[in-house]
Every structure is written in C-alpha cells, then in structure tokens.
Design an enzyme around this catalytic site. Structure first.
Site, PDB file in Angstrom:
ATOM      1  N   SER A  38       0.850  -1.124   0.080  1.00 13.89           N
ATOM      2  CA  SER A  38       0.066  -0.139   0.110  1.00 13.89           C
ATOM      3  C   SER A  38       0.810   1.397  -0.032  1.00 13.89           C
ATOM      4  O   SER A  38       0.591   2.187   0.643  1.00 13.89           O
ATOM      5  CB  SER A  38      -1.085   0.086   0.960  1.00 13.89           C
ATOM      6  N   HIS A  39       1.981   1.006  -0.702  1.00  9.86           N
ATOM      7  CA  HIS A  39       2.638   2.296  -0.819  1.00  9.86           C
ATOM      8  C   HIS A  39       2.894   3.066  -2.295  1.00  9.86           C
ATOM      9  O   HIS A  39       3.728   3.154  -2.877  1.00  9.86           O
ATOM     10  CB  HIS A  39       4.299   1.957  -0.338  1.00  9.86           C
TER      11      HIS A  39
END
Ligand code: FAD
Length: 502
Positions: free
Chosen positions: A442-443
C-alpha cells in the site's frame, strides 16, 4: 435543475484531506490573510477502530477505505487488493503507523534540484517530534509525536535478536534515513492511540476563520480557462457545486496517487489518446499522467507458531530492517500474523507469524487509467508487479534473508514449521514463488511524477506542466520508490509544498 452553488475567493483550494492535504490545510492557513478551502470525498467522522493501533486491519473494506483492487496481474493471474484511505486523514487514518524515512540514497537518486535528502531534511524534521532520537537528524516540536513501541511484542524482540544472530547490524535509528540494519521503527502512536494527519495537523487548525473544510465532497474536475486553473467542480450528496480561486489563487491536488491522477484525467489533463477514448476533451496533452505507478510488493516466510502468540498492543510490525541485495532495497519486518493469500494453506491468526520481505526499489512500473469518465467511478489500476525480472530476483534474495533470520536461535521458542513457501522449496528456487503470495504494501506512488523531462507531470516546484495555478503535492509526485514506508516522505513533500506555495 437546481442552480449550482458557487463559492468564490479562495487563495488555496486543496483537494483531498489525507496525509498531504491535512499538512497543506494547516500550514497554508497559518497565514490568517489566506483563505483556504479543503474538499474531502470521505467522511468527517472518524471510526472507533482508527484510534486503536492493533485494530487497523479491521479498517480494510470499511467506509474509510476506497477498497480498490488492481486489474489481474500478469505475474500472478489474480487481482491484488488496494486499500486507500477515504475521510479526514486519508490513508494516515487507516495505515499501519510505521513512521520511517527512505534511505538518503532514495531521494538523492531522484536527482532533482531541491529534493535530495539534505534538501528535504528540514521538512522531514519540521513534521515530527522525536525527542528519543538524535536532534541533528530528527525533529523536535513538529506536529507528529512519534516514538518506538511501548509494551513491544515478544515476537518483535526475538526477531531483532535473530537478525543480529544472522549477521545483520543493529541500527541506532532505522527511521532516520541514514542507516541500514535492524531496529525498533518509529510509530505514529502516542499515548496508545493512532495519530493521523487529521489528529496532528488538521484538528488543531479547524477553528481558524480562514480555513473551511467540506467533507463528503467529491471533486469531479479542476476548471481550466486559457491555460489557468480557476477552481474545482465538486458534488456533495449529488449536488454539483463550484469553488473558485481568488485572482492569483491556486488549486493543489492532494488526492493521493490514485485520486490525483484520476482527477487530472477527468479534467482533460493527460495522454490525449486515452482521454479521447473516454470522450474527454484533451485540454492539456500531458502524456505522463497516470504513468510511472509504483508500489512496494510484499511477501514473506510464514511460520506456524510453536505456542499461541500474545495479542498485539501496537501495530503488528514494530521492528524493521533495511538490507541490501543491490542497493538498500529490501525491508524485513516481523509480524505476529501469518500473512498469506486466503487460498494458501497455513496457520490461522494467533497461531502463526511472518518474517516479511518487501521490495523497496522495484523496477516495475504501472499505470492509473480511467475505466469510465464518471467522477468517483473506480479507476483502472495496473501496477504491473514483477514485470521486471530483476524484481523477482531481488524478492527471492529478500526471502532467503527472511528465512535465514527466521531460522536463527532467538526465534526458536516461537518457531513451528515453515508453512510458506515451505521446506520443500529450496533457496535457489525462491524466485518462482513471490507471485503466489503477492500482496501490496500500500505504498502507491509516482503517477504524477515530478521531473524535468517530457514525461514529467509536475516540475520541481510541483507546478503541473502547461497549466498555471495548479499543483500536485502528495505521494503521486515521487519520481521513484523510496526505501521505506511512504508516509513520512509524504509529510515532508507536503511541508515543502506549503513553503513553495506561501
Ligand atoms: C492499509 C495501508 C497501510 C499503510 N501503512 C503504512 C505505514 O505503516 N507506514 C507508512 O509510512 N505508510 C503506510 N501506508 C502508506 C501511507 O499511508 C500513504 O503513502 C500516505 O498516507 C499517502 O498520502 P497521500 O496524501 O498521498 O494520500 P491519502 O492519504 O490517501 O489521501 C488522499 C485523500 O484524497 C481524498 N480523495 C481522493 N479522491 C478525491 C476526490 N475526487 N475528491 C475529494 N477527495 C478525494 C481521499 O479520500 C483521501 O482522503 C499505508 C497505506 C495503506 C492504505
């Protein structure tokens, strides 16, 4: 047809109240003479789980999550879940609260004036209050009160010792950006509660007369006139409205890597052929919009626990290591959860743990595209994980390191059988395995890339190329991945943006 509400006279209109948007709202409204409007698609009401650090996984799929997923990935033949925050604080309100800078080499590799590590350092420092760390490197007095885990999980303690036994160095401040090795990572937890961007930045600014925040307000597009951005069209409960800038005012997109690229495209700013496919007039042909999408893919060696794991009181991931397979390019983390795809066999929560390997410098790049011209519709997200073979090799090296650490003496009291990939998979076969347990860290970043070339979307002052009065200031502007969880970098980007705008 009801008449549209028109609000006028703003010096700054910020779209999105996530990590970056909350910084911008707070910093820009410090000048009492500047009128600032913030538009946020999500709710103004925090969910109870947001405050409780170990409960963050329960926020996935909640009303505070856009709950996207990628298109089917060619590497795995499956979609990948892409949570992203929606509501005040954005992703900082649902994330895992690790607070760490990328290694200095990440920023230096951006090779852009004003964005090397030393240039960014004052902004990284400005965001934080880290009294337990070296004051020449870390901030004092900033809004984010960051610290190490209190009541650390015994698995994390054992993991830290195991990494040293496996020959890795003990870092003195792995969150600071100068070191490799293993350490307790700093967390956005203060007095046992999450501290989001909304808690740290926006909340304390909300009573300012010159700051207006509208929640449940979906931005549809930015408005352009003669090459100048004049405002934003948005809707609240289905009712269209317009917010206009004062003369010389600016719109700042802080809608995140997915949201900012989507808004640019909906506004007619992007690759003209793609805009035409959706019947959107190409007002500014900017081929780089939605390109260069990157993320840190995550995998890990999953173990059955030899005895039940005590419940976490922090964020499930308190110790991190930054190691090198090429540059500093793999992060190792110990989590008290058996992180595996649902389809894979293995232990249940409470009975298994993972030594995570996450790729910090992936070469694979993907795209954010429109699926439809309807505002708020799900965009088409294709990160193209592992399409560069080198990424699989680096991940395999990371898994080998995770296995070596996972097998060290200090973890012996916790260690049951290796559940995934499993002992039948030899070390030299590991590069075939990451796609089977492909997860996003989730970056997400990079879809409105900052640069000086023809594929850049914003210049080093974050101005959208070819448009006056429009900037982007969030994770989407990162030219290339940073070697850490992304939030601390986003805070620094927004601090710098606020200074550029003031
Ligand atoms: C589940 C999860 C765990 C993570 N864990 C960590 C971690 O432990 N440590 C770390 O450093 N990083 C972590 N990250 C990443 C980090 O939180 C993000 O990189 C960072 O918050 C991104 O900030 P941003 O401002 O770019 O976007 P966001 O914080 O996502 O903010 C974008 C905002 O814009 C709003 N928006 C979007 N479109 C529109 C529109 N059309 N109109 C109005 N508003 C709109 C959204 O609702 C959202 O509030 C995690 C992320 C997730 C999702």
């Amino acid at each position: 047809m009801t008449e549209r509400e028109i609000k006028t006279g703003y010096d700054f209109i910020v779209v999105g109240a996530g990590s970056a948007g909350c910084v911008l709202a707070a910093r820009l409204s410090e000048n009492a003479a500047a009128r600032v409007l913030v538009l946020e698609a999500g709710s103004g009401q925090p969910l109870p789980e947001m405050a409780v650090p170990p409960a963050w996984p329960a926020l996935m799929g909640s009303t505070a999550d856009w709950a996207d997923q990628t298109v089917v990935q060619s590497a795995s033949g499956a979609v990948v879940g892409w949570p992203r925050g929606r509501g005040l604080g954005g992703s900082s309100s649902i994330n895992a609260m690790n607070f760490n800078r990328g290694h200095r080499s990440s920023y230096d590799a951006w090779a852009l004036p004003g964005w090397g590590f030393d240039d960014l350092l004052p902004y990284l420092q400005r965001s934080e209050h880290a009294p337990h760390r070296d004051p020449t490197l870390r901030g004092r007095g900033g809004p984010l009160a960051v610290g190490q885990a209190k009541d650390p999980h015994p698995l994390a303690e054992a993991g830290l010792a195991a990494a040293e036994q496996a020959g890795y160095r003990r870092a003195t401040d792995i969150s600071g950006g100068l070191e490799e090795g293993f350490d307790w990572v700093d967390l956005n937890i203060t007095e046992g509660r999450r501290q989001s961007a909304a808690d740290a930045y926006l909340g304390p600014a909300l009573d300012r007369q010159n700051l207006e925040v509208i929640t449940d307000a979906l931005a549809h597009r930015v408005l352009l006139s003669d090459g100048r951005c004049t405002g934003v069209e948005y809707s609240v409960a289905g009712n269209l409205a317009i917010a206009e800038c004062a003369g010389g005012g600016e719109v700042v997109l802080a809608a995140g890597t997915v949201g900012s690229a989507q808004l640019m495209l909906l506004s007619g700013i992007g690759p003209s052929a793609h805009l035409r496919e959706h019947g959107i007039p190409a007002l500014v042909d900017l081929p780089g919009v939605g390109e260069n999408l990157h993320d840190h893919p995550m995998c890990g060696v999953v173990y059955a626990a030899a005895r039940p794991l005590p419940p976490a009181v922090n964020n499930h991931g308190e110790v991190q290591g930054l190691i090198r397979t090429g540059g500093p390019d793999v992060q190792i983390m110990f989590v008290d959860v058996p992180l595996r795809e649902d389809s894979l066999p293995g232990p249940e929560i409470g009975h298994g743990y993972t030594v995570i390997s996450a790729l910090m410098a992936p070469l694979s790049r993907g795209t954010v595209r429109l699926e439809s011209a309807t505002p708020g519709a799900r965009p088409r997200i294709d990160p193209r994980y592992y399409t560069e073979r080198r990424d699989l090799e680096a991940m395999a090296a990371g898994l080998r390191a995770a296995r070596a650490i996972g097998g060290a003496c200090a973890l012996q009291p916790w260690r049951g059988a290796e559940a995934w990939p499993g002992c039948a998979v030899a070390d030299d076969e590991l590069s075939d395995w990451p796609p089977y347990n492909l997860r996003s860290y989730s970056h997400y970043a990079g879809s409105c890339r900052m640069g000086l070339d023809e594929m850049a979307v914003v210049d080093p002052e974050l101005r959208v190329l070819g448009v006056t009065g429009l900037r982007v200031a969030d994770a989407s502007i990162m030219p290339a991945p940073v070697s850490a969880n992304t939030n601390a970098t986003v805070y620094a980007i927004a601090e710098r943006a606020a200074e550029l705008l003031r």
